[in-house]
Design a protein around this motif. Structure first.
Motif, mmCIF file in Angstrom:
data_model
loop_
_atom_site.group_PDB
_atom_site.id
_atom_site.type_symbol
_atom_site.label_atom_id
_atom_site.label_comp_id
_atom_site.label_asym_id
_atom_site.label_seq_id
_atom_site.Cartn_x
_atom_site.Cartn_y
_atom_site.Cartn_z
ATOM 1 N N TRP A 98 -84.900 -16.273 -18.091
ATOM 2 C CA TRP A 98 -85.406 -14.965 -18.467
ATOM 3 C C TRP A 98 -86.177 -14.296 -17.341
ATOM 4 N N GLN A 99 -86.716 -15.070 -16.420
ATOM 5 C CA GLN A 99 -87.425 -14.475 -15.278
ATOM 6 C C GLN A 99 -86.474 -13.763 -14.324
ATOM 7 N N ASN A 100 -85.192 -14.106 -14.399
ATOM 8 C CA ASN A 100 -84.194 -13.458 -13.544
ATOM 9 C C ASN A 100 -83.711 -12.129 -14.110
ATOM 10 N N LYS A 101 -84.204 -11.759 -15.286
ATOM 11 C CA LYS A 101 -83.823 -10.493 -15.908
ATOM 12 C C LYS A 101 -85.004 -9.528 -15.833
ATOM 13 N N SER A 102 -84.736 -8.241 -15.904
ATOM 14 C CA SER A 102 -85.796 -7.255 -15.708
ATOM 15 C C SER A 102 -86.025 -6.313 -16.883
ATOM 16 N N ASP A 103 -85.250 -6.463 -17.956
ATOM 17 C CA ASP A 103 -85.409 -5.548 -19.084
ATOM 18 C C ASP A 103 -86.651 -5.908 -19.899
ATOM 19 N N SER A 106 -86.549 -9.177 -22.006
ATOM 20 C CA SER A 106 -86.643 -10.386 -21.179
ATOM 21 C C SER A 106 -88.077 -10.664 -20.762
ATOM 22 N N LYS A 107 -88.828 -9.610 -20.451
ATOM 23 C CA LYS A 107 -90.232 -9.787 -20.072
ATOM 24 C C LYS A 107 -91.034 -10.367 -21.236
#
Length: 295
Positions: A98-103, A106-107
């Motif tokens: 999830w850290q590789n996503k930016s939406d 995900s945060k």
């Protein structure tokens, strides 16, 4: 994540019903259009009226919502199982994913997993991340199971007044979750459980007792499995124990452990329970309440 307005749009279009026909006498044409596009929230009662207008059952609506969000919904119990069994490797794997996503979603998932790891003494959470969480809770009106799980894990990290006020608002909406899904009771029970334990850890036995009384009253009209009964005995026992009635409290805690022992397929849950109760009980008391071998 698919919003409930999008799901309603799918049903409405599938039945060849116009916005004007669906909205007449319930909400405005403009409001319904915005709702379907995810630009505004809607009250539960208006949603029920709209579903009735297009002849769709709530269970059908919820089924499609769950199906369209299957990836998100399947992830929640996966994370919960990893948390309950102290599977740090699995939690950290999810965290990296999830850290590789930016939406935005995900945060929030990153914050949730960090809270899990912090609770298990294997991670840290920043004040900035908790602030992001509080702002998110203040901004939403339609809670789904994701928000309920999120709140359940956030309880130890939120400011007391904010946390209690948020819980009061959730309690008012309990009927929504009662009707929304069969296992809604489990979700509400989970939040009550976390709230009561948090109050006991903070030595606020008065609030803990009030919450326990409400949960006990609510539980008496519910037919659920052994797990809920065992957990209720555990909460009642620990509350009695910390209030000074150690003898009766230990009896209930042992009763809870025995039910779990007889019905549980693995010992991970009881092992974690022993670690947690060691915060409050002496070594001899721990031995007593976990002496579960049958003759």
């Amino acid at each position: 994540m698919v919003e409930i307005g999008e799901v309603f749009h799918t049903f409405r279009k599938g039945k060849n019903i116009t916005l004007k026909e669906a909205s007449r006498g319930i909400v405005s044409y403009t409001f319904l259009s915005k709702f379907e596009r995810g630009l505004t929230d809607i009250s539960f009662m208006h949603l029920l009226e709209l579903l009735d207008r297009i002849n769709v059952q709530l269970s059908e609506f919820e089924f499609l919502y769950q199906k369209l969000n299957s990836y998100t919904n399947d992830l929640l119990p996966t994370l919960q199982r990893a948390y309950q069994s102290s599977d740090f490797d699995s939690l950290n794997d999810h965290l990296r994913l999830w850290q590789n996503k930016s939406d935005k979603f995900s945060k929030l998932q990153v914050i949730q997993i960090k809270m899990m790891l912090t609770t298990l003494d294997k991670g840290t959470i920043t004040a900035k991340e908790i602030k992001i969480l509080q702002n998110y809770f203040q901004s939403i009106t339609n809670w789904t199971f994701f928000e309920l799980y999120l709140f359940g894990h956030a309880i130890p990290f939120l400011e007391k007044e904010f946390m209690l006020n948020l819980f009061q608002e959730l309690h008012k909406k309990a009927i929504l979750y009662d009707q929304f899904r069969y296992d809604s009771f489990s979700m509400l029970f989970y939040i009550y459980n976390n709230m009561i334990l948090h109050m006991l850890e903070k030595q606020n036995s008065t609030v803990a007792k009030q919450l326990l009384d409400r949960l006990t009253f609510y539980f008496k009209d519910q037919e659920r499995d052994y797990y809920h009964r065992a957990r209720l005995f555990n909460l009642q026992g620990l509350t009695l124990y910390l209030s000074g009635n150690k003898k009766e409290g230990l009896k209930l805690i042992k009763k809870s452990n025995l039910i779990t022992y007889l019905a549980q397929d693995n010992n991970d849950f009881l092992s974690n329970e022993k670690v947690y109760l060691s915060k409050f009980l002496s070594k001899d008391e721990i031995q007593t309440v976990f002496n579960l071998e049958l003759i």
